[in-house]
Motif scaffolding. Structure first.
Motif, mmCIF file in Angstrom:
data_model
loop_
_atom_site.group_PDB
_atom_site.id
_atom_site.type_symbol
_atom_site.label_atom_id
_atom_site.label_comp_id
_atom_site.label_asym_id
_atom_site.label_seq_id
_atom_site.Cartn_x
_atom_site.Cartn_y
_atom_site.Cartn_z
ATOM 1 N N VAL A 1 -1.922 1.342 -15.092
ATOM 2 C CA VAL A 1 -2.431 2.375 -14.162
ATOM 3 C C VAL A 1 -3.185 1.697 -13.020
ATOM 4 C CG1 VAL A 1 -4.147 4.230 -13.917
ATOM 5 C CG2 VAL A 1 -2.534 4.270 -15.838
ATOM 6 N N GLU A 2 -4.015 0.734 -13.396
ATOM 7 C CA GLU A 2 -4.798 -0.016 -12.400
ATOM 8 C C GLU A 2 -3.866 -0.731 -11.409
ATOM 9 O OE1 GLU A 2 -7.725 0.850 -13.227
ATOM 10 O OE2 GLU A 2 -8.843 -0.184 -11.659
ATOM 11 N N ASP A 3 -2.849 -1.386 -11.958
ATOM 12 C CA ASP A 3 -1.878 -2.076 -11.094
ATOM 13 C C ASP A 3 -1.168 -1.089 -10.174
ATOM 14 O OD1 ASP A 3 -2.522 -4.388 -12.383
ATOM 15 O OD2 ASP A 3 -0.708 -4.469 -13.631
ATOM 16 N N LYS A 4 -0.851 0.076 -10.724
ATOM 17 C CA LYS A 4 -0.135 1.088 -9.945
ATOM 18 C C LYS A 4 -0.997 1.563 -8.767
ATOM 19 C CE LYS A 4 3.142 4.164 -9.243
ATOM 20 N NZ LYS A 4 4.487 3.706 -8.830
ATOM 21 N N LEU A 5 -2.283 1.815 -9.058
ATOM 22 C CA LEU A 5 -3.202 2.237 -7.994
ATOM 23 C C LEU A 5 -3.241 1.185 -6.897
ATOM 24 C CD1 LEU A 5 -6.136 3.583 -10.207
ATOM 25 C CD2 LEU A 5 -4.840 4.947 -8.547
ATOM 26 N N CYS A 6 -3.396 -0.076 -7.307
ATOM 27 C CA CYS A 6 -3.524 -1.156 -6.325
ATOM 28 C C CYS A 6 -2.220 -1.370 -5.574
ATOM 29 C CB CYS A 6 -3.970 -2.451 -7.002
ATOM 30 S SG CYS A 6 -5.617 -2.301 -7.712
ATOM 31 N N SER A 7 -1.086 -1.319 -6.284
ATOM 32 C CA SER A 7 0.174 -1.611 -5.602
ATOM 33 C C SER A 7 0.548 -0.472 -4.651
ATOM 34 C CB SER A 7 1.299 -1.899 -6.599
ATOM 35 O OG SER A 7 1.577 -0.747 -7.362
ATOM 36 N N HIS A 8 0.196 0.764 -5.014
ATOM 37 C CA HIS A 8 0.460 1.887 -4.113
ATOM 38 C C HIS A 8 -0.298 1.697 -2.794
ATOM 39 C CE1 HIS A 8 1.735 6.023 -3.209
ATOM 40 N NE2 HIS A 8 0.576 6.125 -2.583
ATOM 41 N N LEU A 9 -1.579 1.372 -2.921
ATOM 42 C CA LEU A 9 -2.381 1.180 -1.707
ATOM 43 C C LEU A 9 -1.917 -0.047 -0.927
ATOM 44 C CD1 LEU A 9 -5.992 2.089 -2.893
ATOM 45 C CD2 LEU A 9 -4.369 3.505 -1.631
ATOM 46 N N ALA A 10 -1.539 -1.115 -1.643
ATOM 47 C CA ALA A 10 -1.102 -2.336 -0.954
ATOM 48 C C ALA A 10 0.177 -2.072 -0.158
ATOM 49 C CB ALA A 10 -0.886 -3.462 -1.965
ATOM 50 N N ALA A 11 1.086 -1.290 -0.737
ATOM 51 C CA ALA A 11 2.339 -0.986 -0.029
ATOM 52 C C ALA A 11 2.055 -0.153 1.219
ATOM 53 C CB ALA A 11 3.301 -0.242 -0.957
ATOM 54 N N GLU A 12 1.161 0.824 1.082
ATOM 55 C CA GLU A 12 0.792 1.641 2.236
ATOM 56 C C GLU A 12 0.111 0.794 3.313
ATOM 57 O OE1 GLU A 12 2.477 4.959 2.052
ATOM 58 O OE2 GLU A 12 0.622 5.289 3.161
ATOM 59 N N ARG A 13 -0.726 -0.135 2.856
ATOM 60 C CA ARG A 13 -1.438 -0.991 3.794
ATOM 61 C C ARG A 13 -0.451 -1.829 4.610
ATOM 62 N NH1 ARG A 13 -4.411 -5.164 5.444
ATOM 63 N NH2 ARG A 13 -6.642 -4.746 5.699
ATOM 64 N N ASP A 14 0.537 -2.413 3.920
ATOM 65 C CA ASP A 14 1.541 -3.239 4.608
ATOM 66 C C ASP A 14 2.283 -2.420 5.655
ATOM 67 O OD1 ASP A 14 0.833 -5.346 3.074
ATOM 68 O OD2 ASP A 14 2.564 -5.274 1.734
#
Lengths: 343, 343
Positions: free
Chosen positions: B16-29
């Motif tokens: 879940v933690e990874d999912k939260l971070c990867s979602h935001l990281a993809a949006e950031r990119d």
């Protein structure tokens, strides 16, 4: 095609209206049983729907759908149209807090109404915080309902819907920040206007409709049309804010001046006449001074020419798209209507 | 069942933690390419995730799912857990504006940070409106992202998710309004606490998990457990606000006093000692005065007894539920942990 396209769409738009009302009515019934006060935020949304509005986003979504050959009897597209309008209500209520605007569709804005109510009733705490707090939650509720409505729409529309929603939030942030920075940057202003307004109003609703009909292949044509006509829409918005009649628009005139909105209109004008920057940021100047100075720069006329070019560009973008001739004509008409509206 | 249940859940919580971070990281990119400023609201959310938090809602959702025999390898449940936490971030950011709270998880709240930044940089407009405006949009963005994440979860979880989201918004409105009214009504206070906090934190996340696993039949047992343990959770929250250590909780102590929150704790206390009402509403009184007077009423001890009863009720509600013995034991442990937490 023998059925009049506008009749077909008008019928669907009525169903969108019914869907918005029935969704809120069902929620109201459910909550009235739980707590008498719980219906207040629901009623605030119902009032806003009742007070009018142009329903531009549902109209473009339905147009994109029907132009793509979507089945007019599918209730999913009605839910998608209602979701777009509900999202817009959320954006309006929160936007009015960001701009501290006091009227919307001719009525007091949500935060203004509840701020005043707090004062009149002599409630505890600060009236401003109460009013804005209620508006934050009413806008949040509309945002939640918009997602609920969209969950009844065809799943193929979800990627575009998700993009539309995050884009409008980030675009709004960029807009708020640019107003605070207030540096003259017409390129940046155009980009922000495109992100937060044009795409949200025209390009993405069209593509939501096309995707729901399974015609994702129409996205590039709708994007080119939507980006051009969306920019024309936003430029008209800026002109109406500066020179329009609040009796027509239902919101105060000159709000962009008061909130130091760095619209493309104002950005271009300030490039030609630096004194406008001073007029807007230093106290003691009236909106009329800004307005006259703005006219003197000749920028409003240039913007009118730019709008005409954008409408032309939009019409061309759709001219070769693989959609029925009557829908191409209707999209061309819609471009004119949004670009030359008076409210 | 031979696998240690807490290991299984801990592994899913990490995902879940990874999912939260990867979602935001993809949006950031994606947004970094569009406009350099566009990453600001995304980074604000990433910072909040990074600053800690108990992840209670994802934990209950995953527990409900695993206890219902859901497949731990299904990425949909990870998305659902992440959606619940993202929704919670949205609620925290907006709640901090409603309460004008200045710290959260030991860091300045979003509106405080951007209000100060506005002042330091001498930007245009009012610092308060800018800071709160940024927080409104950051919270809106998190609300949008939560919906995006949930669209990857099993569709069977949607009705409960929709209920959960509108309930928390309406519950928050009732809470804000009750604080403004500030009339002593312990029954009303309990209802509001149940709607806005208990259900949102325990009952509905459990049912979201069970529904995702196709075990909607477990909803009644999870409801009874969740309503009881959820109330215990909220009562502990009220005690921590009144008597806790802000170094542990990461937020200011006594915020409910300052914001005139009509919590059940305060409602019961005021029924026994009317003077507490005056201490909270008239200027010149310190939180310590309220605290001492509150202790003198004996209500905090009663609330402790009430919490113990609620935990017991929750344990019984789950004792006969058709879930594996190890998960019954784990749910009983979780009831203890949320009811007797110190942060």
């Amino acid at each position: 095609m023998t059925v009049d396209v506008t009749t077909l769409r008008a019928d669907l738009l009525r169903r969108v209206e019914d869907k918005l009302c029935s969704h809120l009515a069902a929620e109201r019934d459910l909550w009235a049983e739980v707590h008498e006060g719980a219906v207040v935020p629901i009623d605030a949304l119902a009032e806003l729907i009742d007070s009018g509005g142009k329903r531009i986003r549902p109209a473009f979504c339905l147009t994109g759908y029907l132009a793509s050959g979507g089945d007019p009897d599918d209730p999913g597209i009605v839910a998608a149209g209602a979701a777009l309008e509900m999202l817009h209500l959320s954006a309006l209520v929160h936007d009015d807090v960001l701009d501290d605007s006091d009227t919307r569709r001719g009525l007091p804005t949500v935060h203004t109404k509840y701020r005043e109510l707090h004062g009149e009733r002599g409630l505890q705490g600060e009236s401003r915080r109460y009013g804005e707090g209620v508006a934050i939650l009413v806008g949040d509720l509309a945002l939640v309902y918009s997602g609920e409505l969209m969950s009844e729409a065809p799943r193929a529309a979800l990627p575009e819907w998700n993009r539309l929603r995050s884009e409008v939030m980030i675009g709004q942030y960029l807009d708020v920040h640019a107003a605070a920075e207030f540096s003259v940057d017409p390129r940046g202003s155009r980009l922000i206007a495109r992100i937060k307004s044009g795409r949200y109003t025209i390009h993405r609703p069209l593509v939501v409709g096309a995707s729901a009909a399974g015609r994702g292949d129409l996205a590039p044509a709708f994007e080119e049309y939507g980006e051009a006509v969306g920019e024309a829409f936003q430029l008209r918005d800026d002109l109406l804010d500066a020179f329009g009649d609040s009796a027509d628009t239902g919101k105060p005139t000159g709000l962009d001046f008061a909130q130091h909105k760095m619209t493309p209109l104002l950005g271009w004008a300030m490039q030609r006449d630096h004194h406008i920057h001073t007029l807007m940021t230093e106290p003691g100047h009236t909106p009329d001074e800004v307005r006259h100075r703005l006219l003197d720069t000749g920028v409003p006329e240039d913007v009118e020419r730019h709008i005409a070019n954008l409408v032309e560009h939009g019409r061309k973008a759709i001219a070769d798209a693989p959609v029925d001739r009557v829908w191409r004509a209707e999209l061309a008409d819609m471009a004119e209507r949004v670009a030359y509206r008076t409210a």
